[in-house]
Design a protein around this motif. Sequence first.
Motif, PDB file in Angstrom:
ATOM      1  N   ARG A 137       0.844  -1.203   0.000  1.00 55.12           N
ATOM      2  CA  ARG A 137       0.000   0.000   0.000  1.00 55.12           C
ATOM      3  C   ARG A 137       0.882   1.257   0.000  1.00 55.12           C
ATOM      4  O   ARG A 137       0.647   2.198  -0.757  1.00 55.12           O
ATOM      5  CB  ARG A 137      -0.915  -0.019   1.231  1.00 55.12           C
ATOM      6  N   GLN A 138       1.904   1.270   0.841  1.00 52.88           N
ATOM      7  CA  GLN A 138       2.797   2.427   0.908  1.00 52.88           C
ATOM      8  C   GLN A 138       3.529   2.636  -0.413  1.00 52.88           C
ATOM      9  O   GLN A 138       3.691   3.766  -0.866  1.00 52.88           O
ATOM     10  CB  GLN A 138       3.811   2.246   2.048  1.00 52.88           C
ATOM     11  N   LYS A 139       3.963   1.546  -1.045  1.00 53.80           N
ATOM     12  CA  LYS A 139       4.676   1.654  -2.328  1.00 53.80           C
ATOM     13  C   LYS A 139       3.752   2.211  -3.408  1.00 53.80           C
ATOM     14  O   LYS A 139       4.161   3.054  -4.211  1.00 53.80           O
ATOM     15  CB  LYS A 139       5.219   0.291  -2.753  1.00 53.80           C
ATOM     16  N   SER A 145       2.121   9.155  -6.040  1.00 54.65           N
ATOM     17  CA  SER A 145       2.449  10.555  -5.762  1.00 54.65           C
ATOM     18  C   SER A 145       3.686  10.985  -6.541  1.00 54.65           C
ATOM     19  O   SER A 145       3.780  12.135  -6.960  1.00 54.65           O
ATOM     20  CB  SER A 145       2.621  10.784  -4.258  1.00 54.65           C
ATOM     21  N   ASN A 146       4.634  10.057  -6.760  1.00 58.82           N
ATOM     22  CA  ASN A 146       5.809  10.371  -7.572  1.00 58.82           C
ATOM     23  C   ASN A 146       5.424  10.616  -9.031  1.00 58.82           C
ATOM     24  O   ASN A 146       5.932  11.500  -9.678  1.00 58.82           O
ATOM     25  CB  ASN A 146       6.851   9.248  -7.504  1.00 58.82           C
ATOM     26  N   ASP A 150       5.876  13.963 -11.136  1.00 65.51           N
ATOM     27  CA  ASP A 150       6.590  13.971 -12.416  1.00 65.51           C
ATOM     28  C   ASP A 150       5.689  14.514 -13.524  1.00 65.51           C
ATOM     29  O   ASP A 150       6.150  15.242 -14.402  1.00 65.51           O
ATOM     30  CB  ASP A 150       7.075  12.573 -12.784  1.00 65.51           C
ATOM     31  N   GLY A 151       4.413  14.143 -13.489  1.00 60.18           N
ATOM     32  CA  GLY A 151       3.499  14.584 -14.551  1.00 60.18           C
ATOM     33  C   GLY A 151       3.136  16.044 -14.427  1.00 60.18           C
ATOM     34  O   GLY A 151       2.795  16.690 -15.410  1.00 60.18           O
ATOM     35  N   GLY A 152       3.231  16.595 -13.251  1.00 59.59           N
ATOM     36  CA  GLY A 152       2.850  17.989 -13.041  1.00 59.59           C
ATOM     37  C   GLY A 152       3.915  18.962 -13.456  1.00 59.59           C
ATOM     38  O   GLY A 152       3.666  20.127 -13.574  1.00 59.59           O
TER      39      GLY A 152
END
Length: 153
Positions: A137-139, A145-146, A150-152
């Motif tokens: 779940r954490q991964k 979120s990474n 990156d997309g933003g």
Amino acid sequence: QKKPQVDLSSLPTAQLGNVKNQLTQELQHLTTSFGQLKAAQGKFRDCGVSVRDGLGRDEGTPILVPLTPSLYVPGKLASTDVVLVDVGTGFYVEKTPQAAREFYSRKVEELGKNLQDLEKIVQEKQGNLSVVEDVLRQKVISESSNSEADGGT
């Protein structure tokens, strides 16, 4: 001897998913085995009770004889001095009622110990599964979120 430990956070998400699936399958198998052992223990306990209760009857007393778990046929009690005991795989042995009760009592106790051991293993596997699910779940959250970061940009 201790088993080698793996840092779960170092595993890729796909591999963690595979570990989770494997643990889930193992848990399902162990849970099924637990239920089967519990059922067998109940059957042995019932057999002991049947031997105990059958002794108070006279020879020739009408009884129902189980052919399968759901099929009974009428019969008559032939003897109260010996009973037939299913010792496994369809083999029957004549025993005295006392020896039969002791046999069934030993079986119930033996299965009880096996159930306790199996319960510990199930709890350990459930703990392992919970840890794997938490890391997975954490991964997934971290990866999503990474990728958003990156997309933003």
